[in-house]
Design a protein around this motif. Structure first.
Motif: not given
Length: 224
Positions: A119, A121-122, A126-127
């Motif tokens: 999470q 990393t996301w 990437f979010h």
């Protein structure tokens, strides 16, 4: 696909979990072929892979010497491999209580380290929008996980059974992400200074022949 090798491992180059399984396959000298799926291209969601793994994620392992038995979820795969093929207990403890402790750490890696680091990393990379509160939460959880490990590894060399087990191996790829991607810019984090036992343990596991070989392969594949 030819089944000259015992296993087919469906994995991904950048994602950590497939490499955990490969570490065990290498440690036990089991023959395998890796099929690297392009997650950005959604190859893991194609019908031929979902037919093997209804969760549509990696890794997935097919054991051709066991009637093409298929298993998914990385730590479940690792447990399967050592339970079925590690008769000499190279990667598992030998006493009953140590076996339960070993399982405890496998569960902790899959339920604690992996999700929180994932999470982090996301939300960092990437979010669709930057959410500082989410980033801070999962960075804090990453630090908390290192604290849990430090509290134990400051008193003993390995997680279970006084030797390197599959549980120790399972932490390596995600720990790399924590150190290299999630926490480098946090002023309150210094891996070697703040978590010396985890630092030493992590580098010791990374130095194993199987692990260093596969981490080098991953680095080369990421360049392509």
């Amino acid at each position: 696909m030819s089944h000259g090798k015992q296993f087919t491992l469906y994995s991904s180059v950048p994602a950590p979990n497939g490499w955990k399984v490969a570490f065990v396959l290498e440690e036990l000298n089991l023959t395998y072929e890796t099929v690297f799926l392009d997650l950005r291209g959604k190859e893991h969601l194609k019908p031929e892979h979902v037919a093997l793994n209804p969760n549509g994620r990696i890794p997935t392992l097919v054991d051709h010497h066991n009637g093409d038995f298929t298993i998914w979820e990385s730590d479940a795969i690792m447990y399967y491999l050592v339970d079925k093929y590690d008769k000499e207990h190279k990667l598992t403890p030998t006493t009953e209580n140590d076996k339960y402790t070993y399982l405890q750490w496998l569960f902790f890696q899959s339920s604690g380290q992996g999700p929180y680091f994932g999470q982090a990393t996301w939300f960092m990379n990437f979010h669709s929008e930057q959410l500082p509160s989410a980033i801070e939460r999962y960075q804090d959880e990453t630090i908390r996980i290192f604290g849990v490990l430090e509290s134990v590894l400051s008193k003993q060399e390995w997680l279970a059974g006084n030797k390197c087990t599959a549980a120790d191996l399972s932490f390596v790829p995600w720990t790399n992400i924590g150190v290299d991607i999630i926490l480098p810019k946090r002023e309150d984090f210094n891996f070697e200074r703040d978590y010396p036992a985890v630092f030493a343990w992590h580098n010791k596991v990374k130095g194993r022949k199987s692990v260093s070989k596969l981490l080098a392969l991953r680095a080369e594949l990421l360049k392509k």
